[in-house]
Design a protein around this motif. Structure first.
Motif, PDB file in Angstrom:
ATOM      1  N   SER A  75       0.822  -1.217   0.000  1.00 34.91           N
ATOM      2  CA  SER A  75       0.000   0.000   0.000  1.00 34.91           C
ATOM      3  C   SER A  75       0.852   1.262   0.000  1.00 34.91           C
ATOM      4  O   SER A  75       0.481   2.273  -0.603  1.00 34.91           O
ATOM      5  CB  SER A  75      -0.948   0.005   1.201  1.00 34.91           C
ATOM      6  OG  SER A  75      -0.239  -0.213   2.412  1.00 34.91           O
ATOM      7  N   GLU A  94      10.444   3.464   5.959  1.00 34.88           N
ATOM      8  CA  GLU A  94      10.289   2.013   6.130  1.00 34.88           C
ATOM      9  C   GLU A  94      11.216   1.535   7.256  1.00 34.88           C
ATOM     10  O   GLU A  94      12.369   1.939   7.332  1.00 34.88           O
ATOM     11  CB  GLU A  94      10.631   1.316   4.795  1.00 34.88           C
ATOM     12  CG  GLU A  94      10.855  -0.174   4.861  1.00 34.88           C
ATOM     13  CD  GLU A  94       9.657  -0.957   5.405  1.00 34.88           C
ATOM     14  OE1 GLU A  94       8.520  -0.701   4.985  1.00 34.88           O
ATOM     15  OE2 GLU A  94       9.885  -1.837   6.271  1.00 34.88           O
ATOM     16  N   ILE A 102       5.699  -7.392   3.260  1.00 35.99           N
ATOM     17  CA  ILE A 102       5.500  -8.805   2.967  1.00 35.99           C
ATOM     18  C   ILE A 102       5.094  -8.990   1.510  1.00 35.99           C
ATOM     19  O   ILE A 102       5.119 -10.096   0.980  1.00 35.99           O
ATOM     20  CB  ILE A 102       4.493  -9.485   3.922  1.00 35.99           C
ATOM     21  CG1 ILE A 102       3.124  -8.824   3.873  1.00 35.99           C
ATOM     22  CG2 ILE A 102       5.036  -9.528   5.330  1.00 35.99           C
ATOM     23  CD1 ILE A 102       2.038  -9.648   4.544  1.00 35.99           C
ATOM     24  N   MET A 109      -0.399 -12.088  -6.780  1.00 35.32           N
ATOM     25  CA  MET A 109      -1.722 -12.135  -7.427  1.00 35.32           C
ATOM     26  C   MET A 109      -2.604 -11.033  -6.857  1.00 35.32           C
ATOM     27  O   MET A 109      -2.970 -11.075  -5.690  1.00 35.32           O
ATOM     28  CB  MET A 109      -2.362 -13.500  -7.214  1.00 35.32           C
ATOM     29  CG  MET A 109      -1.662 -14.563  -8.027  1.00 35.32           C
ATOM     30  SD  MET A 109      -2.229 -16.210  -7.630  1.00 35.32           S
ATOM     31  CE  MET A 109      -1.343 -16.559  -6.143  1.00 35.32           C
ATOM     32  N   HIS A 309       4.312  -7.062  11.075  1.00 36.88           N
ATOM     33  CA  HIS A 309       3.092  -6.252  11.174  1.00 36.88           C
ATOM     34  C   HIS A 309       2.730  -6.206  12.662  1.00 36.88           C
ATOM     35  O   HIS A 309       2.070  -7.089  13.171  1.00 36.88           O
ATOM     36  CB  HIS A 309       1.958  -6.893  10.379  1.00 36.88           C
ATOM     37  CG  HIS A 309       2.084  -6.721   8.896  1.00 36.88           C
ATOM     38  ND1 HIS A 309       1.040  -6.962   8.028  1.00 36.88           N
ATOM     39  CD2 HIS A 309       3.111  -6.306   8.115  1.00 36.88           C
ATOM     40  CE1 HIS A 309       1.427  -6.720   6.785  1.00 36.88           C
ATOM     41  NE2 HIS A 309       2.686  -6.333   6.810  1.00 36.88           N
ATOM     42  N   ASP A 312       1.537  -1.255  14.493  1.00 37.77           N
ATOM     43  CA  ASP A 312       2.066   0.082  14.799  1.00 37.77           C
ATOM     44  C   ASP A 312       1.151   1.187  14.285  1.00 37.77           C
ATOM     45  O   ASP A 312       0.909   2.173  14.980  1.00 37.77           O
ATOM     46  CB  ASP A 312       3.459   0.268  14.169  1.00 37.77           C
ATOM     47  CG  ASP A 312       4.530  -0.483  14.934  1.00 37.77           C
ATOM     48  OD1 ASP A 312       4.195  -1.150  15.927  1.00 37.77           O
ATOM     49  OD2 ASP A 312       5.703  -0.387  14.534  1.00 37.77           O
ATOM     50  N   GLU A 547      -3.357  -3.431   5.062  1.00 37.81           N
ATOM     51  CA  GLU A 547      -3.894  -4.257   6.155  1.00 37.81           C
ATOM     52  C   GLU A 547      -4.077  -3.478   7.450  1.00 37.81           C
ATOM     53  O   GLU A 547      -4.730  -3.962   8.371  1.00 37.81           O
ATOM     54  CB  GLU A 547      -2.984  -5.469   6.394  1.00 37.81           C
ATOM     55  CG  GLU A 547      -3.129  -6.533   5.327  1.00 37.81           C
ATOM     56  CD  GLU A 547      -2.445  -7.840   5.712  1.00 37.81           C
ATOM     57  OE1 GLU A 547      -2.402  -8.178   6.904  1.00 37.81           O
ATOM     58  OE2 GLU A 547      -1.940  -8.512   4.800  1.00 37.81           O
ATOM     59  N   LEU A 557      -3.243  -8.124  -1.645  1.00 40.40           N
ATOM     60  CA  LEU A 557      -2.693  -7.027  -2.424  1.00 40.40           C
ATOM     61  C   LEU A 557      -3.729  -6.116  -3.069  1.00 40.40           C
ATOM     62  O   LEU A 557      -3.505  -4.909  -3.193  1.00 40.40           O
ATOM     63  CB  LEU A 557      -1.794  -7.612  -3.525  1.00 40.40           C
ATOM     64  CG  LEU A 557      -0.622  -8.444  -3.020  1.00 40.40           C
ATOM     65  CD1 LEU A 557      -0.061  -9.329  -4.135  1.00 40.40           C
ATOM     66  CD2 LEU A 557       0.467  -7.539  -2.477  1.00 40.40           C
TER      67      LEU A 557
HETATM   68  C1  LIG Z   1       4.158 -15.570   1.388  1.00 39.82           C
HETATM   69  C2  LIG Z   1       3.040 -14.626   1.109  1.00 39.82           C
HETATM   70  C3  LIG Z   1       2.338 -14.736  -0.067  1.00 39.82           C
HETATM   71  C4  LIG Z   1       1.310 -13.843  -0.357  1.00 39.82           C
HETATM   72  N1  LIG Z   1       0.707 -13.932  -1.574  1.00 39.82           N
HETATM   73  C5  LIG Z   1      -0.276 -13.064  -1.894  1.00 39.82           C
HETATM   74  C6  LIG Z   1      -0.878 -13.082  -3.182  1.00 39.82           C
HETATM   75  O1  LIG Z   1      -0.461 -13.808  -4.095  1.00 39.82           O
HETATM   76  N2  LIG Z   1      -1.908 -12.244  -3.410  1.00 39.82           N
HETATM   77  C7  LIG Z   1      -2.357 -11.374  -2.467  1.00 39.82           C
HETATM   78  O2  LIG Z   1      -3.305 -10.632  -2.748  1.00 39.82           O
HETATM   79  N3  LIG Z   1      -1.758 -11.273  -1.268  1.00 39.82           N
HETATM   80  C8  LIG Z   1      -0.734 -12.088  -0.948  1.00 39.82           C
HETATM   81  N4  LIG Z   1      -0.110 -11.994   0.263  1.00 39.82           N
HETATM   82  C9  LIG Z   1      -0.555 -10.944   1.205  1.00 39.82           C
HETATM   83  C10 LIG Z   1      -0.042  -9.560   0.804  1.00 39.82           C
HETATM   84  O3  LIG Z   1       1.344  -9.607   0.552  1.00 39.82           O
HETATM   85  C11 LIG Z   1      -0.333  -8.562   1.924  1.00 39.82           C
HETATM   86  O4  LIG Z   1      -1.689  -8.615   2.255  1.00 39.82           O
HETATM   87  C12 LIG Z   1       0.035  -7.139   1.515  1.00 39.82           C
HETATM   88  O5  LIG Z   1       1.413  -7.050   1.241  1.00 39.82           O
HETATM   89  C13 LIG Z   1      -0.348  -6.160   2.608  1.00 39.82           C
HETATM   90  O6  LIG Z   1       0.049  -4.878   2.214  1.00 39.82           O
HETATM   91  P1  LIG Z   1       0.435  -3.807   3.326  1.00 39.82           P
HETATM   92  O7  LIG Z   1       0.911  -2.597   2.617  1.00 39.82           O
HETATM   93  O8  LIG Z   1      -0.667  -3.677   4.285  1.00 39.82           O
HETATM   94  O9  LIG Z   1       1.637  -4.501   4.124  1.00 39.82           O
HETATM   95  P2  LIG Z   1       3.147  -4.739   3.627  1.00 39.82           P
HETATM   96  O10 LIG Z   1       3.190  -5.011   2.178  1.00 39.82           O
HETATM   97  O11 LIG Z   1       3.763  -5.738   4.523  1.00 39.82           O
HETATM   98  O12 LIG Z   1       3.832  -3.333   3.920  1.00 39.82           O
HETATM   99  C14 LIG Z   1       3.872  -2.824   5.235  1.00 39.82           C
HETATM  100  C15 LIG Z   1       5.246  -2.202   5.471  1.00 39.82           C
HETATM  101  O13 LIG Z   1       5.185  -1.379   6.625  1.00 39.82           O
HETATM  102  C16 LIG Z   1       6.404  -1.520   7.332  1.00 39.82           C
HETATM  103  N5  LIG Z   1       6.177  -1.086   8.703  1.00 39.82           N
HETATM  104  C17 LIG Z   1       5.425  -1.681   9.650  1.00 39.82           C
HETATM  105  N6  LIG Z   1       5.447  -0.979  10.790  1.00 39.82           N
HETATM  106  C18 LIG Z   1       6.246   0.087  10.544  1.00 39.82           C
HETATM  107  C19 LIG Z   1       6.669   1.187  11.350  1.00 39.82           C
HETATM  108  N7  LIG Z   1       6.269   1.344  12.625  1.00 39.82           N
HETATM  109  N8  LIG Z   1       7.486   2.112  10.800  1.00 39.82           N
HETATM  110  C20 LIG Z   1       7.926   1.983   9.520  1.00 39.82           C
HETATM  111  N9  LIG Z   1       7.553   0.945   8.714  1.00 39.82           N
HETATM  112  C21 LIG Z   1       6.717   0.024   9.227  1.00 39.82           C
HETATM  113  C22 LIG Z   1       6.715  -2.995   7.214  1.00 39.82           C
HETATM  114  O14 LIG Z   1       8.076  -3.262   7.497  1.00 39.82           O
HETATM  115  C23 LIG Z   1       6.323  -3.245   5.759  1.00 39.82           C
HETATM  116  O15 LIG Z   1       7.414  -3.032   4.893  1.00 39.82           O
HETATM  117  C24 LIG Z   1       0.938 -12.856   0.578  1.00 39.82           C
HETATM  118  C25 LIG Z   1       1.643 -12.734   1.778  1.00 39.82           C
HETATM  119  C26 LIG Z   1       2.693 -13.609   2.041  1.00 39.82           C
HETATM  120  C27 LIG Z   1       3.470 -13.460   3.311  1.00 39.82           C
END
Ligand SMILES: Cc1cc2nc3c(=O)[nH]c(=O)nc-3n(C[C@H](O)[C@H](O)[C@H](O)COP(=O)(O)OP(=O)(O)OC[C@H]3O[C@@H](n4cnc5c(N)ncnc54)[C@H](O)[C@@H]3O)c2cc1C
Length: 581
Positions: A75, A94, A102, A109, A309, A312, A547, A557
């Protein structure tokens, strides 16, 4: 007048913060990270901070930009690019030493739809209206608790987001269209090709198409002038005044490669908005237990080694008044919330993503054993008893059984560690390595012994084995199972044709506790991704996506990227920008 309206009217009449809250801030001001030393005391300090919000004039800003995006994953990257596209200056911060969240280890996908180019080329009839009705369908478990306004926005913005991703360098895997899956009635999942660099963070030859999302977006973001600051963890969001003012910025502490804080704090002022993209709460035991007390510490979270996650974003937002949203989505047995993975390591999410070649292997310590045939073992609770048919690998099946009860005759609710028990013949059949770096003996996630009693006795070295496993119970469990192999009938759990006895020493016990997957609930946002409080008022200047935001139980995603882009666009054009220092 309704209570909410009365509250709002009262606040309009008396916008001054109370003396008590000013005092409590002054007491905890240092811990709040406004230039004081206590903010450096580590993650425990983070729990203490944000007890009270800083007041205008008390923060020494180290930096100033238009938009601060926190978290460089699925995101955060689109949020940063979208804000920059609107002309804003953007700092993307970050905590990890690399970007990607993650998402970089994900299968890539992206569940979008609404009629994008790939759907059309494959003859799939889709529309924003169909995507909307699918995901608010009252008869579908993944859809029935969703916020209709948020789903409508996702449905309407899916095709523009597909085009945004294309424009920002995603190289689509044109052959692939996945699904339908979950609540969707037509295939909607598109994915990019894997990033071409093979030795990536965790995408080491594993088919990690998520790298094709985040690396492409990183490249585009840097080219467009987004500044990326790594190894800094957000500790709190700074709101002017006492739960009435505008969000002014955020405080960060520098962290080392193990996420341990160093002595550097940074207060960054955001003239237009702060966007929380920090992921969910799966790795925060107490936070996740607020949804389900049974989610105790033994359940590892699938991204803990890569990009924890830790709730925070949600905690920082709640500390300044944010509400949670659609918490009914986070029921313990919901869809992909839980998973069965590799064994013999705590980082056990499927397919061995963290290999010894990975730059984050130092956190994982072991790559784990991949089980190709679950006939090769039995699974027992921490009391040494079997609890289900080990061949059932369904998302719901394993975890529901693992967590439903402790294995006591009294059927106490809650789970406990799960152990895979097998013998040396199984090791030969599976061609498993039984030493580091495959297994984690050092920290107590893998044991071997010549008798089952000795094996059970060793398990107390595991930090989550909260009671001793009686050796006689484990032996009796194995002996009874072996009789099922003789007869071909599992009288206890109806496992299909139990095939192999557990009889040839040495015997082994490998950690096999399931891992948690998505956070399906989070802080409340509106369709502009503005964070809202319990009165449904917007917290000015604060946005969230991914998330960390709630309201919509769409896995992964698709939700993160669509709302990340919206948050970036909206924050960049936030008209109510703060003009005060
Ligand atoms: C093995 C695996 C396979 C997956 N496959 C799929 C798939 O094929 N299709 C799908 O739709 N989803 C999939 N997912 C799920 C998907 O990757 C996540 O739902 C998605 O990345 C969430 O996005 P996000 O931005 O919320 O979190 P993230 O992509 O994890 O980004 C959050 C970021 O915030 C950072 N952060 C956290 N706290 C702090 C802080 N206090 N200060 C600074 N930085 C911070 C973290 O380090 C991280 O880099 C998969 C997940 C895994 C683990």
């Amino acid at each position: 007048m309704a209570d909410d309206a009365r509250d709002k009217a009262a606040r309009r009449r008396d916008p001054k913060p109370s003396a008590t809250s000013r005092r409590s801030f002054l007491k905890s001001g240092a811990a709040a990270g406004v230039g004081g030393a206590a903010a450096l005391a580590g993650l425990a300090a983070q729990e203490a901070q944000a007890q009270a919000p800083p007041l205008a004039g008390q923060v020494r800003w180290s930096r100033e930009v238009d938009v601060v995006v926190i978290g460089a994953g699925a995101s955060g990257l689109p949020a940063a690019i979208a804000a920059r596209d609107q002309g804003a200056t953007v700092l993307l911060v970050e905590q990890h030493f690399d970007i990607g969240g993650i998402a970089i280890m994900s299968g890539g996908m992206i569940h979008m739809g609404g009629g994008n180019r790939i759907q059309k080329e494959k003859g799939v009839q889709d529309s924003p209206d169909l995507a909307f009705t699918d995901w608010v369908n009252a008869e579908n478990g993944e859809a029935k608790f969703n916020d209709r306004d948020l789903v409508r926005k996702w449905a309407d913005e899916s095709v523009p987001t597909f085009e945004f991703l294309t424009a920002n360098g995603l190289d689509w895997d044109e052959k692939f269209l996945g699904g339908p899956g979950d609540a969707s009635s037509v295939p909607r999942q598109v994915r990019p090709k894997e990033w071409p660099i093979r030795k990536d963070l965790v995408a080491f030859d594993q088919g990690r198409n998520g790298s094709g999302i985040v690396r492409a977006l990183e490249q585009s973001a840097r080219k467009k002038g987004v500044e990326i600051l790594l190894s800094h963890r957000m500790t709190n969001v700074v709101r002017e005044g006492d739960r009435r003012g505008r969000v002014m910025g955020a405080t960060f502490v520098q962290v080392d490669r193990n996420f341990t804080p160093t002595n550097q704090t940074l207060n960054v002022r955001a003239r237009r908005g702060v966007i929380l993209c920090t992921g969910g709460h799966g790795n925060n035991v107490e936070f996740r237990r607020s949804f389900d007390p049974r989610l105790t510490a033994e359940y590892q979270w699938h991204g803990q080694t890569l990009a924890p996650h830790n709730a925070d974003g949600a905690k920082a937002a709640m500390a300044i008044g944010a509400s949670m949203w659609a918490t009914a989505n986070q029921t313990a047995e919901a869809g992909e919330a839980f998973n069965k993975g590799r064994i013999a390591t705590r980082d056990n999410y499927i397919r061995g993503l963290i290999t010894p070649e990975s730059p984050i292997f130092f956190r994982a310590k072991a790559s784990g054993m991949n089980v190709t045939d679950w006939q090769n073992l039995i699974l027992v609770k921490e009391n040494g008893k079997r609890f289900y048919d080990e061949l059932d690998s369904s998302y719901d099946g394993f975890f529901a059984h693992a967590m439903a009860w402790t294995g006591d005759p009294a059927k106490l609710n809650g789970g406990g560690p799960i152990w895979a028990i097998f013998d040396s013949e199984a090791v030969k059949r599976e061609k498993w390595g039984t030493e580091a770096p495959v297994v984690d003996r050092e920290r107590g996630y893998f044991f071997s012994a010549d008798t089952l009693e000795e094996l059970a006795a060793q398990m107390k070295r595991n930090p989550f084995q909260w009671r001793e496993m009686p050796g006689t119970t484990l032996r009796e469990t194995v002996e009874r199972f072996n009789t099922f192999v003789d007869t071909g009938i599992d009288l206890d759990f109806k496992r299909r044709k139990p095939t192999h006895k557990i009889a040839t020493p040495p015997f082994y016990a490998a950690w096999a506790t399931p891992s948690l997957h998505d956070s399906l609930s989070g802080i409340r946002i509106n369709t502009k991704c503005q964070v809202m409080d319990l009165q449904a008022d917007v917290i000015p200047g604060l946005y969230a996506a991914g998330e960390t935001a709630g309201g919509f139980a769409l896995h992964g995603l698709g939700r993160a990227i669509v709302f990340g882009r919206i948050a970036g666009m909206e924050a960049a054009k936030d008209g109510a920008r703060s003009t005060r220092a």
